[in-house]
Scaffold this active site. Sequence first.
Site, PDB file in Angstrom:
ATOM      1  N   LYS A   1       0.743  -1.115  -0.017  1.00 44.00           N
ATOM      2  CA  LYS A   1      -0.045  -0.054  -0.072  1.00 44.00           C
ATOM      3  C   LYS A   1       0.812   1.330   0.109  1.00 44.00           C
ATOM      4  O   LYS A   1       2.191   1.335   0.285  1.00 44.00           O
ATOM      5  CB  LYS A   1      -0.878  -0.128   1.264  1.00 44.00           C
TER       6      LYS A   1
ATOM      7  N   HIS B   1      -2.084  -5.407   1.404  1.00 41.74           N
ATOM      8  CA  HIS B   1      -3.276  -6.096   1.181  1.00 41.74           C
ATOM      9  C   HIS B   1      -2.870  -7.541   0.553  1.00 41.74           C
ATOM     10  O   HIS B   1      -1.965  -7.713   0.084  1.00 41.74           O
ATOM     11  CB  HIS B   1      -4.114  -5.372  -0.052  1.00 41.74           C
TER      12      HIS B   1
ATOM     13  N   GLU C   1      -9.317 -10.711  -7.787  1.00 37.94           N
ATOM     14  CA  GLU C   1      -8.536  -9.633  -7.432  1.00 37.94           C
ATOM     15  C   GLU C   1      -7.351  -9.726  -8.502  1.00 37.94           C
ATOM     16  O   GLU C   1      -6.768  -8.628  -8.930  1.00 37.94           O
ATOM     17  CB  GLU C   1      -8.009  -9.611  -6.070  1.00 37.94           C
TER      18      GLU C   1
ATOM     19  N   ASN D   1      -1.773   0.074   6.900  1.00 33.50           N
ATOM     20  CA  ASN D   1      -1.113  -1.588   7.494  1.00 33.50           C
ATOM     21  C   ASN D   1      -0.319  -2.145   6.367  1.00 33.50           C
ATOM     22  O   ASN D   1      -0.613  -3.419   6.305  1.00 33.50           O
ATOM     23  CB  ASN D   1      -2.330  -2.449   8.010  1.00 33.50           C
TER      24      ASN D   1
ATOM     25  N   TYR E   1     -12.392  -2.185  -3.654  1.00 32.16           N
ATOM     26  CA  TYR E   1     -12.761  -2.443  -2.121  1.00 32.16           C
ATOM     27  C   TYR E   1     -14.334  -2.135  -2.291  1.00 32.16           C
ATOM     28  O   TYR E   1     -14.902  -1.789  -1.122  1.00 32.16           O
ATOM     29  CB  TYR E   1     -12.099  -1.590  -1.106  1.00 32.16           C
TER      30      TYR E   1
ATOM     31  N   THR F   1      -5.217  -7.803  10.545  1.00 28.16           N
ATOM     32  CA  THR F   1      -5.765  -6.698   9.850  1.00 28.16           C
ATOM     33  C   THR F   1      -4.984  -5.263  10.672  1.00 28.16           C
ATOM     34  O   THR F   1      -4.591  -4.208  10.485  1.00 28.16           O
ATOM     35  CB  THR F   1      -7.196  -6.167   9.767  1.00 28.16           C
TER      36      THR F   1
ATOM     37  N   PHE G   1     -15.331   3.120   7.410  1.00 28.28           N
ATOM     38  CA  PHE G   1     -13.834   3.263   7.029  1.00 28.28           C
ATOM     39  C   PHE G   1     -13.749   3.403   5.707  1.00 28.28           C
ATOM     40  O   PHE G   1     -12.461   3.680   5.276  1.00 28.28           O
ATOM     41  CB  PHE G   1     -12.974   2.324   7.677  1.00 28.28           C
TER      42      PHE G   1
HETATM   43  P1  GDP Z   1      -7.301  -7.101   5.309  1.00 25.20           P
HETATM   44  O1  GDP Z   1      -7.995  -8.323   4.488  1.00 25.20           O
HETATM   45  O2  GDP Z   1      -6.673  -7.706   6.464  1.00 25.20           O
HETATM   46  O3  GDP Z   1      -6.820  -6.192   4.561  1.00 25.20           O
HETATM   47  O4  GDP Z   1      -8.911  -6.385   5.808  1.00 25.20           O
HETATM   48  P2  GDP Z   1     -10.105  -6.059   5.248  1.00 25.20           P
HETATM   49  O5  GDP Z   1     -10.358  -6.565   3.830  1.00 25.20           O
HETATM   50  O6  GDP Z   1     -11.194  -6.607   6.185  1.00 25.20           O
HETATM   51  O7  GDP Z   1     -10.156  -4.535   5.295  1.00 25.20           O
HETATM   52  C1  GDP Z   1      -9.695  -3.895   4.114  1.00 25.20           C
HETATM   53  C2  GDP Z   1      -8.879  -2.579   4.771  1.00 25.20           C
HETATM   54  O8  GDP Z   1      -9.682  -1.900   5.469  1.00 25.20           O
HETATM   55  C3  GDP Z   1      -7.814  -3.150   5.793  1.00 25.20           C
HETATM   56  O9  GDP Z   1      -6.486  -3.396   5.350  1.00 25.20           O
HETATM   57  C4  GDP Z   1      -7.751  -1.860   6.739  1.00 25.20           C
HETATM   58  O10 GDP Z   1      -6.601  -1.038   6.176  1.00 25.20           O
HETATM   59  C5  GDP Z   1      -9.208  -1.294   6.402  1.00 25.20           C
HETATM   60  N1  GDP Z   1      -9.886  -1.627   7.611  1.00 25.20           N
HETATM   61  C6  GDP Z   1     -10.634  -2.500   7.796  1.00 25.20           C
HETATM   62  N2  GDP Z   1     -11.232  -2.662   8.949  1.00 25.20           N
HETATM   63  C7  GDP Z   1     -11.219  -1.344   9.561  1.00 25.20           C
HETATM   64  C8  GDP Z   1     -11.536  -0.736  10.701  1.00 25.20           C
HETATM   65  O11 GDP Z   1     -12.466  -1.271  11.318  1.00 25.20           O
HETATM   66  N3  GDP Z   1     -11.262   0.702  10.764  1.00 25.20           N
HETATM   67  C9  GDP Z   1     -10.635   1.234   9.723  1.00 25.20           C
HETATM   68  N4  GDP Z   1     -10.017   2.337  10.054  1.00 25.20           N
HETATM   69  N5  GDP Z   1      -9.883   0.542   8.807  1.00 25.20           N
HETATM   70  C10 GDP Z   1     -10.260  -0.755   8.801  1.00 25.20           C
END
Ligand code: GDP
Length: 143
Positions: free
Chosen positions: A11, A117, A128, A114, A51, A93, A59
């Site tokens: 990212k 992805h 994807e 973070n 996304y 995450t 978020f």
């Molecule tokens: P990943 O697969 O571990 O990347 O997580 P997800 O697919 O659930 O979410 C996509 C991205 O959205 C994550 O990598 C985070 O950057 C962001 N994200 C997910 N959950 C949260 C949350 O509860 N709060 C915030 N601020 N960002 C989130």
Amino acid sequence: MAVERTLSIVKPDGVGRNLIGDVYRRFEQAGLKVVAARMMQLSQAEAESFYGVHRERGFFKDLVKFMISGPVMVQVLEGEGAIAKNRDVMGATDPKKADKGTIRADLATSIDENIVHGSDAADTAAREIAFFFRETEICPRKR
Ligand code: GDP
């Protein structure tokens, strides 16, 4: 275990903090092979579409804004059980909840920023990968 392919993104925080090499080293040490890669600047429409499953989440706007804040490095990783293996290398995450030694625990600053992805299942990996790469852009590796 079957050889799989998964979609990975370094990212904008990872690219901006010069961590591409650190992240790639972790993939390679885990036995994940890079079989396609491209640096690119995502458009707002591309980030929103990628996304899309999170469109209704609180978020979402911040996530899209972050993902277009600078270039990303997009890659296809190949290896035995590559989808789960990449998730293991990435860590949870939320970096605060990620195991020590994972990319997110070691390098990430917050759940918003973070570093990486990674696809979370076979169907999302296929979708994807196709979002970013044509089949002819993926290079099978014999070794
Ligand atoms: P990943 O697969 O571990 O990347 O997580 P997800 O697919 O659930 O979410 C996509 C991205 O959205 C994550 O990598 C985070 O950057 C962001 N994200 C997910 N959950 C949260 C949350 O509860 N709060 C915030 N601020 N960002 C989130």
